[in-house]
Design a protein around this motif. Structure first.
Motif, mmCIF file in Angstrom:
data_model
loop_
_atom_site.group_PDB
_atom_site.id
_atom_site.type_symbol
_atom_site.label_atom_id
_atom_site.label_comp_id
_atom_site.label_asym_id
_atom_site.label_seq_id
_atom_site.Cartn_x
_atom_site.Cartn_y
_atom_site.Cartn_z
ATOM 1 N N ASP A 36 0.812 -1.215 0.000
ATOM 2 C CA ASP A 36 0.000 0.000 0.000
ATOM 3 C C ASP A 36 0.846 1.266 0.000
ATOM 4 O O ASP A 36 0.322 2.369 0.108
ATOM 5 C CB ASP A 36 -1.009 -0.013 1.159
ATOM 6 N N SER A 37 2.170 1.083 -0.066
ATOM 7 C CA SER A 37 3.033 2.261 -0.214
ATOM 8 C C SER A 37 4.271 1.843 -0.992
ATOM 9 O O SER A 37 4.607 0.654 -1.045
ATOM 10 C CB SER A 37 3.460 2.793 1.157
ATOM 11 N N ILE A 38 4.924 2.821 -1.598
ATOM 12 C CA ILE A 38 6.147 2.528 -2.354
ATOM 13 C C ILE A 38 7.190 1.899 -1.435
ATOM 14 O O ILE A 38 7.875 0.953 -1.806
ATOM 15 C CB ILE A 38 6.695 3.822 -3.019
ATOM 16 N N GLU A 39 7.276 2.398 -0.194
ATOM 17 C CA GLU A 39 8.286 1.884 0.742
ATOM 18 C C GLU A 39 8.035 0.410 1.033
ATOM 19 O O GLU A 39 8.958 -0.405 0.953
ATOM 20 C CB GLU A 39 8.279 2.692 2.061
ATOM 21 N N SER A 40 6.792 0.035 1.347
ATOM 22 C CA SER A 40 6.543 -1.377 1.671
ATOM 23 C C SER A 40 6.713 -2.230 0.409
ATOM 24 O O SER A 40 7.172 -3.372 0.481
ATOM 25 C CB SER A 40 5.171 -1.572 2.315
ATOM 26 N N PHE A 41 6.406 -1.655 -0.747
ATOM 27 C CA PHE A 41 6.617 -2.363 -2.021
ATOM 28 C C PHE A 41 8.106 -2.673 -2.187
ATOM 29 O O PHE A 41 8.500 -3.813 -2.433
ATOM 30 C CB PHE A 41 6.094 -1.479 -3.168
ATOM 31 N N VAL A 42 8.932 -1.637 -2.024
ATOM 32 C CA VAL A 42 10.378 -1.811 -2.207
ATOM 33 C C VAL A 42 10.928 -2.788 -1.164
ATOM 34 O O VAL A 42 11.748 -3.659 -1.487
ATOM 35 C CB VAL A 42 11.099 -0.436 -2.134
ATOM 36 N N ASN A 43 10.429 -2.715 0.062
ATOM 37 C CA ASN A 43 10.916 -3.619 1.116
ATOM 38 C C ASN A 43 10.510 -5.066 0.893
ATOM 39 O O ASN A 43 11.069 -5.962 1.508
ATOM 40 C CB ASN A 43 10.413 -3.153 2.492
ATOM 41 N N SER A 44 9.547 -5.286 0.019
ATOM 42 C CA SER A 44 9.111 -6.670 -0.203
ATOM 43 C C SER A 44 9.867 -7.346 -1.352
ATOM 44 O O SER A 44 9.557 -8.464 -1.743
ATOM 45 C CB SER A 44 7.604 -6.704 -0.472
ATOM 46 N N LEU A 45 10.863 -6.632 -1.917
ATOM 47 C CA LEU A 45 11.601 -7.186 -3.063
ATOM 48 C C LEU A 45 12.945 -7.767 -2.626
ATOM 49 O O LEU A 45 13.652 -7.173 -1.798
ATOM 50 C CB LEU A 45 11.859 -6.083 -4.099
ATOM 51 N N GLU A 46 13.328 -8.919 -3.203
ATOM 52 C CA GLU A 46 14.653 -9.467 -2.908
ATOM 53 C C GLU A 46 15.705 -8.662 -3.658
ATOM 54 O O GLU A 46 15.422 -8.019 -4.662
ATOM 55 C CB GLU A 46 14.719 -10.968 -3.259
ATOM 56 N N ARG A 47 16.976 -8.719 -3.138
ATOM 57 C CA ARG A 47 18.043 -7.907 -3.722
ATOM 58 C C ARG A 47 18.801 -8.659 -4.802
ATOM 59 O O ARG A 47 19.040 -9.849 -4.624
ATOM 60 C CB ARG A 47 19.016 -7.485 -2.633
ATOM 61 N N PRO A 48 19.301 -8.055 -5.876
ATOM 62 C CA PRO A 48 19.016 -6.667 -6.198
ATOM 63 C C PRO A 48 17.534 -6.530 -6.529
ATOM 64 O O PRO A 48 16.956 -7.368 -7.206
ATOM 65 C CB PRO A 48 19.894 -6.393 -7.437
ATOM 66 N N ARG A 49 16.940 -5.470 -6.053
ATOM 67 C CA ARG A 49 15.501 -5.283 -6.241
ATOM 68 C C ARG A 49 15.202 -5.003 -7.717
ATOM 69 O O ARG A 49 15.952 -4.291 -8.373
ATOM 70 C CB ARG A 49 15.023 -4.109 -5.390
ATOM 71 N N ARG A 50 14.099 -5.597 -8.168
ATOM 72 C CA ARG A 50 13.702 -5.393 -9.566
ATOM 73 C C ARG A 50 12.263 -4.883 -9.578
ATOM 74 O O ARG A 50 11.355 -5.618 -9.178
ATOM 75 C CB ARG A 50 13.805 -6.708 -10.343
ATOM 76 N N ALA A 51 12.087 -3.640 -10.010
ATOM 77 C CA ALA A 51 10.744 -3.051 -10.036
ATOM 78 C C ALA A 51 10.393 -2.649 -11.458
ATOM 79 O O ALA A 51 11.108 -1.869 -12.086
ATOM 80 C CB ALA A 51 10.700 -1.831 -9.121
ATOM 81 N N LEU A 52 9.300 -3.215 -11.947
ATOM 82 C CA LEU A 52 8.837 -2.926 -13.315
ATOM 83 C C LEU A 52 7.725 -1.889 -13.269
ATOM 84 O O LEU A 52 6.682 -2.107 -12.649
ATOM 85 C CB LEU A 52 8.325 -4.229 -13.963
ATOM 86 N N ILE A 53 7.965 -0.755 -13.916
ATOM 87 C CA ILE A 53 6.959 0.319 -13.942
ATOM 88 C C ILE A 53 6.067 0.137 -15.163
ATOM 89 O O ILE A 53 6.550 0.057 -16.294
ATOM 90 C CB ILE A 53 7.649 1.704 -14.030
ATOM 91 N N MET A 54 4.749 0.059 -14.922
ATOM 92 C CA MET A 54 3.792 -0.043 -16.034
ATOM 93 C C MET A 54 2.734 1.047 -15.865
ATOM 94 O O MET A 54 1.565 0.766 -15.606
ATOM 95 C CB MET A 54 3.130 -1.433 -16.047
ATOM 96 N N VAL A 55 3.187 2.304 -15.916
ATOM 97 C CA VAL A 55 2.236 3.414 -15.794
ATOM 98 C C VAL A 55 2.287 4.263 -17.061
ATOM 99 O O VAL A 55 3.104 4.018 -17.952
ATOM 100 C CB VAL A 55 2.502 4.286 -14.533
ATOM 101 N N LYS A 56 1.436 5.229 -17.122
ATOM 102 C CA LYS A 56 1.340 6.126 -18.275
ATOM 103 C C LYS A 56 2.715 6.737 -18.557
ATOM 104 O O LYS A 56 3.407 7.150 -17.623
ATOM 105 C CB LYS A 56 0.351 7.232 -17.940
#
Ligand code: NBP
Length: 482
Positions: A60-80
């Protein structure tokens, strides 16, 4: 003992159509996926509907999202694309650590990707601009993925992306394209080729309808047959589906109740703008973009329809329908070859300009599945570049060259037939002119050089000696070396 918190291999930010589907695709392939959307109700809706499909960690927040990723963290952005993507990158970068990877899977402009990659690299983060093609269905079942960015990030990211991409003969439709903006540049040109491909199919339909007098069902059958030959492709396949659809409300062919005004979101336009800057004549893509613009100029068309003199048109239908259909097929194939040749020219020029070292064989390989322009003949493009990676134009490859000998007469006949009937064929006709320009021993450019020298002393080169020359047009008209 405290229980170890489960971490996700990848996270997806943005749960609209594309983001939801790709998150589900990752989960279906056994990956644990963190999901986050700015408006939390979309995340809740996603979990209500798809939690059972795999392992998701909703945030529910970017911080908790980032904290839930294993390292190295991989975040895929699918926004406008544009501002929203910059905003999400900034939020992620603030919460991430050096070595983490931000992937932008949206349709971003490649120059934005170049800028973002440089900014993230300064902060120790890996930034990967990845073109993703295949629309909603591809995102769920296997898209074609064109990741750019640093080579080293592909080591950790590649296997994940390859696992969810489409596969053709066991080969994933995903490979590292080149540094920084290479992936988004190539995706942009892919979309440009898609514009040209759709337009030439449209022109073929139009001729069969209004010169051969065939109805949409008959034409759908023709496209079905074409789809089992050289033209075998996703776009030809769906054309047959669209043409056979009947409108439930009126009982008419659906094609006849759809307004003839084509939309566009911008990637075709970007392809042409980049081609203009690079000095590469992508005439097929350009005419396709302009054809959409013209179709959308409704007020102008309302004023011009029936108000411009047409001259003496051939009114009767074509005499030999079977021969005409075959001529149209060949004109379509030839114009399509030109559009692809031009698109690959643009990719080569972009790659040279930016030092990306893009291998055209990789593109032809990963476009064989998952994406909108997937087509059987892409195998031939791979072979062409295998034969000669430096070929000056795909049209010179022995296979395509030989194909052209069998297409050219039909192509010329179709351009004449359409013109004498007043039917618009912007890509068929301009592609033929491009082709004839490439063949021409002399171009009217010599006259243009003369004119430029006349009014602006721009000088010209001579065919018989080196150097730049100027004629003293307003003097005694002798020539001087510049
Ligand atoms: P959209 O392009 O419609 O974007 C909607 C998403 O962007 C929502 O998750 C929305 O969050 C989020 N968003 C916006 Br708008 N502004 C934001 C901001 N300032 N901060 C955070 N999030 C923000 O979604 P899409 O059609 O799924 O496409 C996603 C990307 O994929 C786009 O770049 C698109 O061009 C590309 N693409 C689409 C297709 C296709 O077939 N649709 C194909 C290939 C590529 P919200 O819910 O809080 O408003």
């Amino acid at each position: 003992m405290t229980e170890q918190k489960k971490l996700a291999q990848i996270g997806v930010v943005g749960l609209a159509v594309m983001g939801s589907n790709i998150a589900r695709n990752f989960a279906r392939h056994g990956h644990t996926v963190a999901v986050y959307n700015r408006s939390h109700d979309k995340t809740e809706h996603f979990m209500e509907n798809f939690a059972s499909e795999g392992d998701f960690i909703p945030a529910d927040s970017i911080e908790s999202f980032v904290n839930s990723l294993e390292r190295p963290r991989r975040a895929l952005i699918m926004v406008k694309a544009g501002g929203p993507t910059d905003a999400v990158i900034e939020q992620l970068a603030d919460a991430m650590e050096p070595g983490d990877i931000i992937i932008d899977g949206g349709n971003s402009l490649y120059t934005d990707t170049i800028r973002r990659e440089a900014e993230m690299s300064e902060r120790g983060l890996n930034f990967v601009g990845a073109g993703i093609s295949g629309g909603e269905e591809g995102a769920l079942n296997g898209p074609s993925i064109m990741p750019g960015g640093p080579e080293e990030s592909y080591e950790s990211l590649g296997p994940l992306l390859e696992s969810v991409s489409a596969k053709v003969d066991g080969t994933p439709c995903c490979t590292h394209i080149g540094p920084n903006g290479a992936g988004h540049f190539v995706k942009m040109v892919h979309n440009g080729i898609e514009y040209a491909d759709m337009q030439v199919i449209g022109e073929a339909y139009h001729l069969l309808r209004y010169a051969a007098g065939m109805d949409p069902q008959e034409i759908a059958e023709v496209f079905r047959e074409w789809n089992s030959g050289d033209l075998d492709s996703y776009l030809v396949e769906i054309t047959a589906e669209v043409l056979s659809q009947v409108d439930a409300e009126t009982g008419k062919p659906l094609i006849d109740v759809i307004v003839d005004s084509a939309g566009q979101k911008g990637t075709g336009r970007w392809t042409v703008k980049a081609a203009l800057d690079l000095g590469i004549p992508t005439t097929g893509i350009g005419e396709a973009v302009f054809a959409r613009a013209l179709s959308g100029a409704r007020a102008q068309r309302a004023a011009t329809i029936a108000n411009l003199p047409a001259g003496q048109l051939v009114a009767e239908g074509v005499k030999d329908r079977a021969a005409f259909i075959e001529d149209v097929r060949r004109a379509l194939y030839a114009s399509k070859l030109v559009a692809y040749a031009q698109g690959f020219d643009e990719i080569k020029a972009g790659s040279q300009e930016h030092g990306w070292n893009v291998d055209p064989r990789d593109l032809a390989t990963i476009w064989r599945g998952g994406c909108i322009i997937r087509a059987k003949f892409l195998n031939r493009i791979v072979e062409a570049y295998n034969n000669n990676p430096e070929v000056e134009s795909l049209l010179l490859d022995p296979y395509f060259n030989n194909e052209m000998s069998g297409l050219i007469d039909s192509w010329r006949r179709i351009v004449v037939e359409a013109t004498t009937r007043g039917l618009p064929i912007p890509v068929f006709a301009s592609s033929l002119s491009y082709y004839d320009s490439l063949r021409a021993e002399r171009l009217p450019a010599a006259l243009i050089q003369g004119q430029r020298d006349f009014f602006g002393a721009h000088t010209y080169e001579r065919t018989d000696k080196d150097g730049h020359f100027h004629t003293l047009w307003s003097g005694d008209r002798t020539e001087v070396e510049a």
